[in-house]
Scaffold this motif. Structure first.
Motif, PDB file in Angstrom:
ATOM      1  N   ASN A 144     -40.240 -32.290  47.132  1.00 44.35           N
ATOM      2  CA  ASN A 144     -41.258 -31.849  48.169  1.00 44.35           C
ATOM      3  C   ASN A 144     -41.102 -30.468  48.261  1.00 44.35           C
ATOM      4  OD1 ASN A 144     -42.709 -34.053  48.612  1.00 44.35           O
ATOM      5  ND2 ASN A 144     -41.076 -34.670  50.417  1.00 44.35           N
ATOM      6  N   GLN A 145     -39.926 -30.093  48.023  1.00 41.79           N
ATOM      7  CA  GLN A 145     -39.610 -28.477  48.337  1.00 41.79           C
ATOM      8  C   GLN A 145     -40.204 -27.756  46.960  1.00 41.79           C
ATOM      9  OE1 GLN A 145     -35.468 -27.569  48.857  1.00 41.79           O
ATOM     10  NE2 GLN A 145     -35.352 -28.781  50.581  1.00 41.79           N
ATOM     11  N   ALA A 146     -39.993 -28.578  46.140  1.00 40.39           N
ATOM     12  CA  ALA A 146     -40.670 -27.696  44.704  1.00 40.39           C
ATOM     13  C   ALA A 146     -42.204 -27.727  44.899  1.00 40.39           C
ATOM     14  CB  ALA A 146     -40.149 -28.496  43.681  1.00 40.39           C
ATOM     15  N   LEU A 147     -42.754 -28.602  45.319  1.00 38.63           N
ATOM     16  CA  LEU A 147     -44.212 -28.554  45.753  1.00 38.63           C
ATOM     17  C   LEU A 147     -44.380 -27.622  46.827  1.00 38.63           C
ATOM     18  CD1 LEU A 147     -45.650 -32.269  46.062  1.00 38.63           C
ATOM     19  CD2 LEU A 147     -46.285 -30.401  44.424  1.00 38.63           C
ATOM     20  N   ILE A 148     -43.986 -27.454  47.631  1.00 39.39           N
ATOM     21  CA  ILE A 148     -44.152 -26.536  48.637  1.00 39.39           C
ATOM     22  C   ILE A 148     -44.040 -24.963  48.116  1.00 39.39           C
ATOM     23  CG2 ILE A 148     -43.457 -25.623  50.916  1.00 39.39           C
ATOM     24  CD1 ILE A 148     -42.516 -28.275  51.831  1.00 39.39           C
ATOM     25  N   GLU A 149     -42.893 -24.924  47.249  1.00 36.56           N
ATOM     26  CA  GLU A 149     -42.693 -23.479  46.604  1.00 36.56           C
ATOM     27  C   GLU A 149     -43.791 -23.310  45.657  1.00 36.56           C
ATOM     28  OE1 GLU A 149     -38.672 -23.363  45.480  1.00 36.56           O
ATOM     29  OE2 GLU A 149     -39.192 -21.946  43.930  1.00 36.56           O
ATOM     30  N   ALA A 150     -44.370 -24.149  44.992  1.00 35.68           N
ATOM     31  CA  ALA A 150     -45.451 -23.918  44.132  1.00 35.68           C
ATOM     32  C   ALA A 150     -46.707 -23.739  44.913  1.00 35.68           C
ATOM     33  CB  ALA A 150     -45.611 -25.295  43.284  1.00 35.68           C
ATOM     34  N   ARG A 151     -46.938 -24.457  46.001  1.00 32.30           N
ATOM     35  CA  ARG A 151     -48.063 -24.154  46.613  1.00 32.30           C
ATOM     36  C   ARG A 151     -48.221 -22.676  47.445  1.00 32.30           C
ATOM     37  NH1 ARG A 151     -48.615 -30.088  48.998  1.00 32.30           N
ATOM     38  NH2 ARG A 151     -49.002 -31.103  47.194  1.00 32.30           N
ATOM     39  N   LEU A 152     -46.896 -22.236  48.067  1.00 30.35           N
ATOM     40  CA  LEU A 152     -46.851 -20.932  48.499  1.00 30.35           C
ATOM     41  C   LEU A 152     -46.949 -19.951  47.316  1.00 30.35           C
ATOM     42  CD1 LEU A 152     -43.606 -21.591  50.881  1.00 30.35           C
ATOM     43  CD2 LEU A 152     -46.041 -21.050  51.534  1.00 30.35           C
ATOM     44  N   ARG A 153     -46.638 -20.286  46.402  1.00 28.52           N
ATOM     45  CA  ARG A 153     -46.895 -19.257  45.175  1.00 28.52           C
ATOM     46  C   ARG A 153     -48.131 -19.034  45.019  1.00 28.52           C
ATOM     47  NH1 ARG A 153     -44.101 -21.445  40.920  1.00 28.52           N
ATOM     48  NH2 ARG A 153     -42.308 -21.610  42.066  1.00 28.52           N
ATOM     49  N   ALA A 154     -48.823 -20.315  44.805  1.00 31.63           N
ATOM     50  CA  ALA A 154     -50.719 -20.068  44.596  1.00 31.63           C
ATOM     51  C   ALA A 154     -51.100 -19.408  45.291  1.00 31.63           C
ATOM     52  CB  ALA A 154     -50.866 -21.787  44.518  1.00 31.63           C
ATOM     53  N   ARG A 155     -50.529 -19.389  46.846  1.00 31.49           N
ATOM     54  CA  ARG A 155     -51.142 -18.370  47.752  1.00 31.49           C
ATOM     55  C   ARG A 155     -50.671 -17.113  47.950  1.00 31.49           C
ATOM     56  NH1 ARG A 155     -51.740 -23.468  48.923  1.00 31.49           N
ATOM     57  NH2 ARG A 155     -53.269 -24.431  50.105  1.00 31.49           N
ATOM     58  N   GLY A 156     -49.930 -16.854  46.882  1.00 25.94           N
ATOM     59  CA  GLY A 156     -49.489 -15.357  46.666  1.00 25.94           C
ATOM     60  C   GLY A 156     -48.066 -15.292  47.507  1.00 25.94           C
ATOM     61  N   ILE A 157     -47.469 -16.169  47.996  1.00 25.82           N
ATOM     62  CA  ILE A 157     -46.395 -16.012  48.687  1.00 25.82           C
ATOM     63  C   ILE A 157     -45.146 -16.340  47.758  1.00 25.82           C
ATOM     64  CG2 ILE A 157     -45.008 -16.482  50.799  1.00 25.82           C
ATOM     65  CD1 ILE A 157     -47.493 -17.506  52.141  1.00 25.82           C
ATOM     66  N   HIS A 158     -44.342 -15.335  47.369  1.00 21.89           N
ATOM     67  CA  HIS A 158     -43.359 -15.860  46.488  1.00 21.89           C
ATOM     68  C   HIS A 158     -41.990 -15.893  47.111  1.00 21.89           C
ATOM     69  CE1 HIS A 158     -41.449 -15.763  42.791  1.00 21.89           C
ATOM     70  NE2 HIS A 158     -40.571 -15.072  42.800  1.00 21.89           N
ATOM     71  N   VAL A 159     -41.585 -17.023  47.219  1.00 23.43           N
ATOM     72  CA  VAL A 159     -39.969 -17.226  47.617  1.00 23.43           C
ATOM     73  C   VAL A 159     -39.086 -17.506  46.402  1.00 23.43           C
ATOM     74  CG1 VAL A 159     -40.337 -17.492  49.991  1.00 23.43           C
ATOM     75  CG2 VAL A 159     -40.978 -19.459  48.405  1.00 23.43           C
ATOM     76  N   ASP A 160     -37.808 -17.228  46.523  1.00 24.11           N
ATOM     77  CA  ASP A 160     -36.902 -17.552  45.452  1.00 24.11           C
ATOM     78  C   ASP A 160     -36.469 -18.844  45.867  1.00 24.11           C
ATOM     79  OD1 ASP A 160     -36.892 -15.501  44.086  1.00 24.11           O
ATOM     80  OD2 ASP A 160     -35.495 -14.441  45.221  1.00 24.11           O
ATOM     81  N   ASP A 161     -36.058 -19.080  47.117  1.00 29.16           N
ATOM     82  CA  ASP A 161     -35.531 -20.384  47.471  1.00 29.16           C
ATOM     83  C   ASP A 161     -36.301 -20.921  48.598  1.00 29.16           C
ATOM     84  OD1 ASP A 161     -34.082 -22.721  47.915  1.00 29.16           O
ATOM     85  OD2 ASP A 161     -32.161 -21.859  48.163  1.00 29.16           O
ATOM     86  N   VAL A 162     -37.179 -22.120  48.520  1.00 26.33           N
ATOM     87  CA  VAL A 162     -37.986 -22.486  49.594  1.00 26.33           C
ATOM     88  C   VAL A 162     -37.104 -23.301  50.353  1.00 26.33           C
ATOM     89  CG1 VAL A 162     -38.563 -24.702  48.507  1.00 26.33           C
ATOM     90  CG2 VAL A 162     -40.179 -23.572  50.145  1.00 26.33           C
ATOM     91  N   SER A 163     -36.095 -23.708  50.136  1.00 30.84           N
ATOM     92  CA  SER A 163     -35.182 -24.579  51.112  1.00 30.84           C
ATOM     93  C   SER A 163     -34.714 -23.816  52.388  1.00 30.84           C
ATOM     94  CB  SER A 163     -33.936 -25.046  50.357  1.00 30.84           C
ATOM     95  OG  SER A 163     -33.131 -24.027  50.042  1.00 30.84           O
ATOM     96  N   GLU A 164     -34.603 -22.463  51.980  1.00 33.96           N
ATOM     97  CA  GLU A 164     -34.242 -21.506  53.172  1.00 33.96           C
ATOM     98  C   GLU A 164     -35.397 -21.729  54.115  1.00 33.96           C
ATOM     99  OE1 GLU A 164     -31.988 -18.957  53.978  1.00 33.96           O
ATOM    100  OE2 GLU A 164     -30.915 -20.297  52.568  1.00 33.96           O
TER     101      GLU A 164
END
Lengths: 422, 298
Positions: A144-164
């Motif tokens: 789920n974290q990986a998914l959220i990270e990918a979706r955020l990236r698709a919306r232009g929000i880049h995060v290194d570690d979504v778990s934070e």
């Protein structure tokens, strides 16, 4: 009084001296020590729990963040997952999976995770051991974290570690009682269920011991010799406390040893396996006192019934049929205890725990979960005592006639008639 | 005062009348033999005296008091159906029952050892009852019935299962207890034991007492109606009309005479046919004969 005392003494001494008693008494603390040792041992030797895994990412871009999130550690401090390989967008997924299956079967791999190309489809965990539910929580979270990270990236929000960002807070349950608050880690449920089982088993066991003791005097024809020196009531009045003394001795040994075990369990576990943690469970003394009270109240209530049943029968077989009269209410407690466990303050729970035949099991259960108002405890005690006195009185009547009756097992109407004899 | 007084006692189980109108007085300090064929109602009578069964009609008194749970405790009782705690040690079992019967535990222990010695059971004192043979268990049970020296002892078949040596020991103990003033009621089939030791008898058949009283008086009432003859030569004289029945033994015969017959007539007839008489004795009937006659004709 002297004769009653002699009978109490005989019942106590002959029982405590039996092998069955010694074994039964020692086995509980030994099992406790054994289980602490076993937990410590398992913690120490848990290398095998490390899961060797391959991630097959058909969607692309998710494998790395998933692997990063699978960073949990097992009890001995080693990582829970070892990701040996991540395969992104394989050319022929089927062939890759076939290869991975072969590696699992050869023992080189424990599992592989398949992330589907279409993310609306379920993720798949292919494993040899689907019974290991402990894996599912961390895996789901990681995916789920990986998914959220990918979706955020698709919306232009880049995060290194979504778990934070996605890290939630744990919910800690704190039990509120009259005497203060304590952090709940499931011990209330554990103690409650343990109590129900302990009370049920011991009431049943000591009741049946009493019944068999009466029956033995009948089947061996010792009764006829005994009643030429004592009144049947004296016999009953000696037998029940005698067996109660045995129960008390056994409980004392169990309680002290288990108390020590719970207090020093952590120390012991550390001896077996340095650095491991063992949960210390605190059992309130007030609960022990209540349990002791309801156990002995219940014991006198039930053993009087069991003794009367034993006295009315001439053979074990007859007794096995009639003993349901006394076992019924106890078994009923086991059937409905979960009702009380889930809603200890509901009307049904209150009523059930006030009924004297159920109170010895259900009231300590209620007390252990959620302290009831004092009047409910007091009422339950009073009702239990009154009923116990009444049942002992009635049992003594059945007993007085039953002990010298041989032959056919009496029917229920006959037992009722015995009660009416002066 | 009678040790036991039974008046007009009747007891039925469902449809079967076990005891019907039994009357019996047992004199204090006597040994009474309670006789009767199997199923005559002896054990039922004893159980009523023990207040284990309650009579349908009639009254029973023990040492002057109506039977109750209290009078039960006066009586040393050996039930017909034997049994004691099988897994208790012999010695502690005897001490336990002795203490229940009013002895101090120290005194009970002292007497237990004494009795075990007397019955040659000393080496079994610490064994469990279940490890003993039937006969040994029987002896232990006898000890528990008499260890407190009760004024009244009821023994249901005390000799069953005992070898002759132990039966003699039990008999000696009973005579000893009588000399110390105890009253003993003894139910048995062994006529020769009753004949040797009982002062009086009560014969029960089909739930009724058909004969009771002092043994000597009963025998005398039958008169010397039996002749014991040992002889060689012809035995045709045995068909003499004065002889009611004969009972042959290896060495001779016992001839029962018809009422009013003259024994001299038999002797004369024997000499006339040329029999060589070695012994000719007039006897009272044996208890066995009385028993058979009474129960067969009832």
């Amino acid at each position: 009084m002297r004769k009653i005392w002699l009978i109490v003494k005989r019942e106590y001494i002959t029982r405590v001296k039996t092998k069955g008693f010694v074994i039964g008494t020692l086995i509980v603390p030994l099992m406790g020590i054994f289980s602490v040792a076993l937990v410590a041992f398992l913690v120490r030797h848990s290398e095998d729990q490390n899961v060797r895994m391959v991630i097959v990412d058909n969607a692309g871009g998710l494998a790395a963040s998933t692997a990063r999130s699978l960073n949990g550690a097992i009890a001995n401090g080693k990582p829970e997952f070892t990701i040996s390989e991540s395969i992104e967008r394989p050319a022929s997924p089927d062939a890759v999976q076939q290869g991975l299956r072969a590696r699992i079967n050869s023992g080189a791999l424990d599992a592989y995770l398949v992330i589907p190309g279409d993310l609306s489809q379920p993720f798949e965990l292919h494993t040899r051991n689907p019974g290991n539910f402990a894996l599912l929580g961390p895996l789901t979270a990681a995916v789920n974290q990986a998914l959220i990270e990918a979706r955020l990236r698709a919306r232009g929000i880049h995060v290194d570690d979504v778990s934070e960002i996605a890290r939630g807070a744990d919910l800690q349950v704190i039990k509120v009682t009259q005497s203060g608050e304590s952090v709940e880690k499931g011990q209330t449920l554990g103690i409650a269920i343990g109590l129900v089982i302990l009370l049920y088993m011991s009431l049943l066991m000591y009741g049946i011991i009493t019944m068999r003791s009466v029956l033995e005097e009948k089947t061996t024809r010792t009764m006829e010799v005994l009643i030429s020196s004592v009144q049947p009531f004296q016999l009953l009045a000696g037998k029940i406390p005698g067996v109660a003394g045995v129960a008390f001795t056994q409980f004392l040994i169990w309680t002290v040893s288990l108390g020590l075990l719970l207090s020093y369990g952590a120390v012991m576990a550390a001896m077996f396996s340095p650095g491991s943690s063992f949960p210390a469970i605190h059992v309130p003394i007030s609960l022990l006192i209540w349990v002791g009270f309801f156990f002995f109240g219940g014991y006198f209530l039930y053993s009087a019934m069991f003794a009367a049943i034993g006295s009315a029968c001439s053979t074990e077989q007859d007794a096995a049929q009639l003993q349901w009269l006394a076992m019924g209410p106890l078994v009923f407690c086991m059937v409905i205890y979960s009702l009380v466990l889930n809603a200890p303050a509901s009307t049904a729970s209150i009523v059930l725990s006030e009924i004297p035949f159920f109170a010895p099991v259900l009231m300590p259960l209620r007390i252990s979960i959620q302290t009831p108002p004092f009047w409910q405890e007091a009422l339950s005690v009073v009702l239990l005592l009154l009923t116990t006195v009444g049942v002992i009185y009635a049992s003594a009547k059945v007993y007085r006639i039953g002990v010298l009756m041989y032959g056919k097992r009496p029917t229920l109407p006959e037992l009722v008639r015995w009660l009416r004899y002066s | 005062m009678d040790a036991i007084s039974i008046e007009n006692v009747t007891k039925s189980y469902d449809a079967v009348t076990a005891v019907s109108g039994v009357n019996l007085q047992v004199r204090e300090g006597a040994i009474l033999g309670l006789l009767g064929p199997n199923g005559a109602g002896k054990t039922t009578t004893i159980r009523m005296v023990m207040n284990i069964l309650v009579p349908d009609e009639g009254t029973i008194r023990v040492l002057g008091k109506p039977v109750s749970d209290k009078t039960r405790e006066i009586i040393g009782y050996l039930p017909e159906e034997r049994g004691l705690y099988p897994r208790m040690q012999v010695r502690s079992l005897i001490v336990f029952l002795g203490a229940l019967r009013g002895l101090s535990e120290a005194e009970a222990d002292r007497r237990a050892l004494e009795w075990l010695e007397r019955f040659e059971l000393s080496e079994w004192a610490d064994k469990k009852l279940v490890d003993l043979s039937k006969g040994m268990q029987q002896k232990v049970q006898f000890i528990t019935a008499v260890i407190h020296r009760p004024p009244l002892v009821i023994l249901d078949e005390p000799f069953s299962g005992l070898d002759p040596v132990n039966a003699a020991t039990v008999k000696d103990i009973m005579l000893e207890m009588r000399s110390q003033g105890s009253t003993i009621v003894l139910s048995t089939h062994r006529m020769e034991q009753v004949e040797k030791m009982c002062d009086s008898i009560c014969l029960i058949n089909k739930g009724r007492n058909i004969l009771d009283g002092e043994l000597r008086a009963i025998k005398q009432s039958y008169g010397k109606n039996t002749v014991h003859i040992e002889f060689t030569g012809p035995d045709t004289f045995l068909s003499d009309p004065a002889i009611a029945s004969i009972n042959r033994f290896g060495s001779g015969v016992e001839a029962k005479l018809k009422p009013g017959a003259d024994p001299q007539q038999i002797l004369k007839a024997a000499i006339e046919v040329g029999a060589q008489i070695n012994r000719f004795e007039l006897l009272e009937p044996s208890l066995n004969d009385i028993f058979i006659e009474k129960t067969a004709h009832a």
